[in-house]
Design a protein around this motif. Structure first.
Motif, short mmCIF file in Angstrom:
data_model
loop_
_atom_site.label_atom_id
_atom_site.label_comp_id
_atom_site.label_asym_id
_atom_site.label_seq_id
_atom_site.Cartn_x
_atom_site.Cartn_y
_atom_site.Cartn_z
N PHE A 132 0.83 -1.20 0.00
CA PHE A 132 0.00 0.00 0.00
C PHE A 132 0.87 1.26 0.00
CE2 PHE A 132 -4.66 -0.25 0.51
CZ PHE A 132 -4.83 -1.62 0.38
N GLY A 133 1.95 1.21 0.78
CA GLY A 133 2.82 2.38 0.85
C GLY A 133 3.46 2.70 -0.48
N VAL A 140 -0.36 2.53 -3.57
CA VAL A 140 -1.72 3.04 -3.49
C VAL A 140 -1.76 4.55 -3.27
CG1 VAL A 140 -3.84 2.93 -2.11
CG2 VAL A 140 -2.62 0.83 -2.69
N TYR A 184 -4.60 8.16 -3.21
CA TYR A 184 -5.96 8.65 -3.25
C TYR A 184 -6.37 8.92 -4.69
CZ TYR A 184 -5.71 9.55 1.79
OH TYR A 184 -5.59 9.43 3.16
N VAL A 194 -7.55 4.71 -5.18
CA VAL A 194 -8.62 4.16 -4.35
C VAL A 194 -9.65 5.21 -3.94
CG1 VAL A 194 -7.32 2.21 -3.46
CG2 VAL A 194 -7.17 4.42 -2.29
#
Lengths: 466, 466, 466
Positions: free
Chosen positions: C30-31, C34, C36, C126
């Protein structure tokens, strides 16, 4: 009534036949009569949009009403369903029959309400608003179910739903379309109608020997907790219920808030009077489960008006008080004197608070004026524009509507009760009311459970996990 | 404390008197102080609309906030209420008293928060945002309830709510209006405040002989399943909780998503450490029911900031870890050394994760910059426009707020604890803590059940349905 | 399989290690991957807005999708979790393991789906839509969980989730991105895939001596009521599930309504056939809990099309019928002949209705035309604009997609099953399947309860409250 004790309760043919015939009729009628409305039809919605696509989609009624619809849906299926699981041996039937008659009623209501409230060139147009209205009508049937809970077969309940939905739609048509009154949250159309209809049905189905099942007509510890699931969901979502079909904007917002405050005040009254009427000052779960909801019923008509939080709280407090006192003092009298056996006490939760709500609505409507509502007046009272507007006459029509509703409910319940009395529906005998075992495969209970527990905690398990 | 054992627990006069007096006071204050705000008032909303009716109704705050409000409402009444039903003989009180003090607190909070946060010409304006804020304040009271669960009468709980709501509003005013800090999801205002307030109250009410009720201070199989209903609803709707009163658009969206990821990571940490700290590697329901929620608490402040999913997951993982270790190793020490009897372990679920959330919020605020937020900066940090903006000082103010909150909570809890110690509220004796039977009419349990089951499966039923 | 009986089921190291390693990997990915998306990023959202702030915030996808997301979320955690609590001694594991593997799967699915469905310059974006899609993928894993319920350790379930999520994302990519077909409600991608994957896994894990745990592989009265909580929530929110990621406006509205009618018709079919297939005409909770939901599965593909309420009701009625008959007649054959031990009967709830839904979708797509959809055609069938549009070929692609899905599911389940067969995961022995005690600290049950009850109703309590 004596023949009922020998009547077979076997549902093997009766229930499937009735369900399948009803569903086939529903499907045929839907196929010939029902169409997507402007907001659900691919062609119509995209024609009607005046601008670029993403800009106007938010004006689809879906986004104004769908969250409220889902809250109402939860009230119908979880709220009503679990509220009635308080009976110790009737949980399957409470949730299950609630599920069955609600699933039928919402389809039948779509047709009946569509037929009365707005045929478009002979077709019924459906969308989220019709879904909410169908759920509302279903709620009325489930209120009546509360009166006869434990004493009826699923076939009887479906037959009751057929008649009650039909009469509900007629009464709603008279009130909303002919008399043109306000009743967004259904104090009259839903609660008063459903309650007095159900009370009359249970009166006609009076069982003098019901005390043979008395030992089952009560709760146990866990069943009261399951019932609280129903109570709390009804309580939380009642603001959505009352506001679900009001006009967009301030009416919807105001209705939700008025209901919120009415319920909060009602809850304090319920706890207060529940302790007060008990010799030892102990709270009674029956009151908490039911009377705390009366505040929602009692602002069903006036909730969309400028009732103020202050007014809503007074109404809620009164409703809770009336309801607890009804459970304590009136219900036993209704049974002993009037032969009305009201399993869930719907007279206290829906009957009296519904009438209170109708009266509050009539008074609040009579006091309405442009000084208070400004340009918002016509958004609450629909016939302002048409020049028919006059607060006093409006208040009068609201009061007349209550009388009409009571008459329709009592008369409809009477007829329906006699129809349900025919010895062909497999009704339970007096000795086996409030008992799931008649209509359900009921699994073994705690014996096996405890034995298993012993196995589970045996040394063997300990060894395995070491 | 010895006199408590002889103190009558009869609620017949105390509870009704307190409820009725409180509700009458509330109604009078609402009548004199509370008005519809611009979005709920028929005249004001329809004046303010700049365009045609249907076009602008979607801008009513109702449509931005009501779905979140309902999720928060579910957390308050179902989430908190059922989470506490884990006790084997205290389910009625857990759900019921939760219901009572929440219904009171949301009314009282509307007045207190309105008084501090925005009188408009001497009037309190209400709408969906004030409803959410009132529910938030109520949440804080329910957190404290968790510490004293099973050891207090409903009268004590209402008295506690009176004081706690008041101090909550003062603390919130200092943090949000004077210091101007961010705390949309309430890591400080709700969780830290509620936890340390409750811990101090339970410290003052310390019962050295509580082990007389030890056999009731635990769960049974079914009560743990009821509690999981509470857990899962809190877990699912926490994204709505943290985002409910953030600004419209990206902040609301981002907050919900950050919370979602924090909780997911927290859940894995909870299962991991729950198995790890058990000699046989078995999972403990207490951890799953509580620690899995710590991830929501810990992003209550930073959730609306540009924390990233990555950051949220780290915070959630830490929160779950801290919380499980707290249940295992800290709670026993708090009781034996500090005489803090924390029934639900609120220190592990709300206390430590709340402090963690405050620290994470301070750090994230200190790292904020226009490079990351662009024009969105002012939508998260309110005083950017006013020229007061400086990330480091902002971070400092966030840290100061934590200290203020801890001070207010501990001091308030101390005073309130001593008030609750007066022997006039009908508190349960040490021998009958964690027992519904004191304050509720409790129905017979399984004996009757099994007997009925035998009836139900008897030959008679079989014959009837054949 | 014999060695399993001696395999330690202790989770102390295995479960924590796996959870922590997985979560660390997730956090790292995720770091690095991913970000926003435009609607959750403070800078991007505020750049993109074309007009004044309050005017455009309502166009943030949050307001179109978040209420649906929350309904889906409830289905995943409460719906699936409680549906599986029907087993008498497996309630902790049903809700608890459901919670664990869902919390893991939604994170892993975010990565896998993001990787296949839309890397933006190497980054995964996301927002609420990706959250819904992650929950959908999780639903597929939980369907498979239903097949192996009671026979697997939590470590096995996490390993299964790793592989199933990955293959789900591949299959979804082939269907939606390569073949470009419609499957908004996931008849194929979610239900068919999850069901046949799970059935193949349980086939490979076949336990010839499972009847040693037979006495635990059934319900008790209360566990059936807990399961009904799951059923009813799934039933109510299925309209939100099917409509959650359709296009805004009419498709979302229409899908919700079609699903509503399909489920209502399905419920009547379920009650009808449940009574019909029972010699005594008694209803079976297994059917009501499961088959009543098949109507939602079966309109998962065609729900967004112009299926009409009429069409939806026919499909729902068929689905309920097939599902009940499957439970009654097919499940025993699957076990005895094909050695498929399907604990929850997912073949009847998700397998056959999923295939039915795929076929209905193919037919409905093949019948689509601009005469019916008008300008709305491109909002349902994405490639209309691109000139690829041809109803018949579209229908063909839908049918091909079903074959691809079945192939992927069976092949994936086969491989995964063999991986899960390795004797390293602490699977339960045949004698202790369907038993919480292996992996959970289980509290004492009714014995203590009854004893307490006696204490609670003793004279002492009566005296205290007098």
């Amino acid at each position: 009534m004596a023949q009922k004790n020998t009547q077979s309760t076997n549902m093997r043919l009766r229930l499937p036949l009735l369900c399948i015939i009803l569903e086939v009729i529903l499907i045929i009628l839907f196929g010939t009569l029902v169409e997507y409305n402007d907001d659900t039809h691919a062609m119509l919605w995209n024609e009607n949009r005046t601008d670029s696509a993403t800009r106007n989609d938010h004006e689809n009624e879906f986004y104004y009403r769908y969250p409220s619809f889902q809250d109402v849906h939860v009230m119908i299926f979880v709220g009503f369903g679990f509220l009635m699981t308080f009976l110790q041996r009737y949980g399957f039937s409470s949730v299950g029959f609630n599920f069955l008659i609600a699933a039928f009623s919402l389809q039948w209501a779509t047709l009946m309400q569509g037929f009365f409230h707005g045929l478009h060139h002979g077709k019924i147009h459906v969308g989220v608003t019709s879904m909410i209205n169908a759920d509302f009508c279903t709620g009325s049937v489930l209120i009546s179910f509360g009166a006869v809970l434990g004493k009826t077969s699923p076939v009887q309940l479906l037959v009751m739903a057929i008649f009650e939905v039909t009469l509900f739609a007629v009464n709603e048509f008279i009130l909303l379309s002919i008399l043109g009154i306000n009743d967004a949250g259904g104090s009259m159309t839903i609660h008063t109608f459903g309650a007095y209809f159900g009370l009359m049905v249970t009166r006609v189905l009076y069982r003098p020997n019901l005390d043979k099942s008395k030992h089952r007509n009560s709760s146990v510890y866990h069943s009261d907790l399951f019932a609280m699931i129903g109570t709390i969901y009804l309580w939380m979502f009642w603001p959505s219920f009352n506001s679900a079909i009001t006009n967009y904007g301030d009416p919807q917002h105001r209705t939700a808030m008025n209901t919120y405050y009415s319920l909060a005040a009602c809850t304090l009254a319920t706890f207060a009077f529940s302790a007060l009427v008990n010799p030892e000052g102990k709270l009674d779960m029956v009151h908490i489960q039911n009377a705390a909801l009366a505040g929602g019923v009692a602002v069903g008509t006036a909730g969309e008006m400028m009732l103020t939080a202050f007014g809503a709280m007074i109404v809620g407090f009164l409703a809770g008080t009336i309801s607890v006192l009804g459970y304590k003092y009136l219900t036993p009298v209704l049974e002993s004197k009037l032969k009305i056996q009201d399993t869930c006490g719907i007279h206290n939760l829906h009957g009296m608070p519904g009438v209170l709500g109708a009266v509050v609505g009539a008074v609040t409507a009579a006091l309405a004026s442009p000084d208070v509502y400004g340009h918002g007046l016509q958004r609450v009272f629909a016939d302002v524009e048409t020049g028919k507007w006059n607060p006093q006459s409006r208040g009068g029509f609201q009061a007349i509507s209550l009388a009409v509703t009571l008459g329709m409910a009592l008369f409809g319940g009477l007829i329906t009760g006699f129809i349900l009395k025919l010895p062909i529906y497999g009704a339970p005998p007096d000795t086996h009311c409030f008992e799931d075992g008649l209509y359900w495969e009921v699994p073994g209970e705690e014996e096996g459970h405890q034995e298993l527990y012993e196995v589970a905690t045996s040394n063997e398990v300990e060894k395995l996990s070491s």
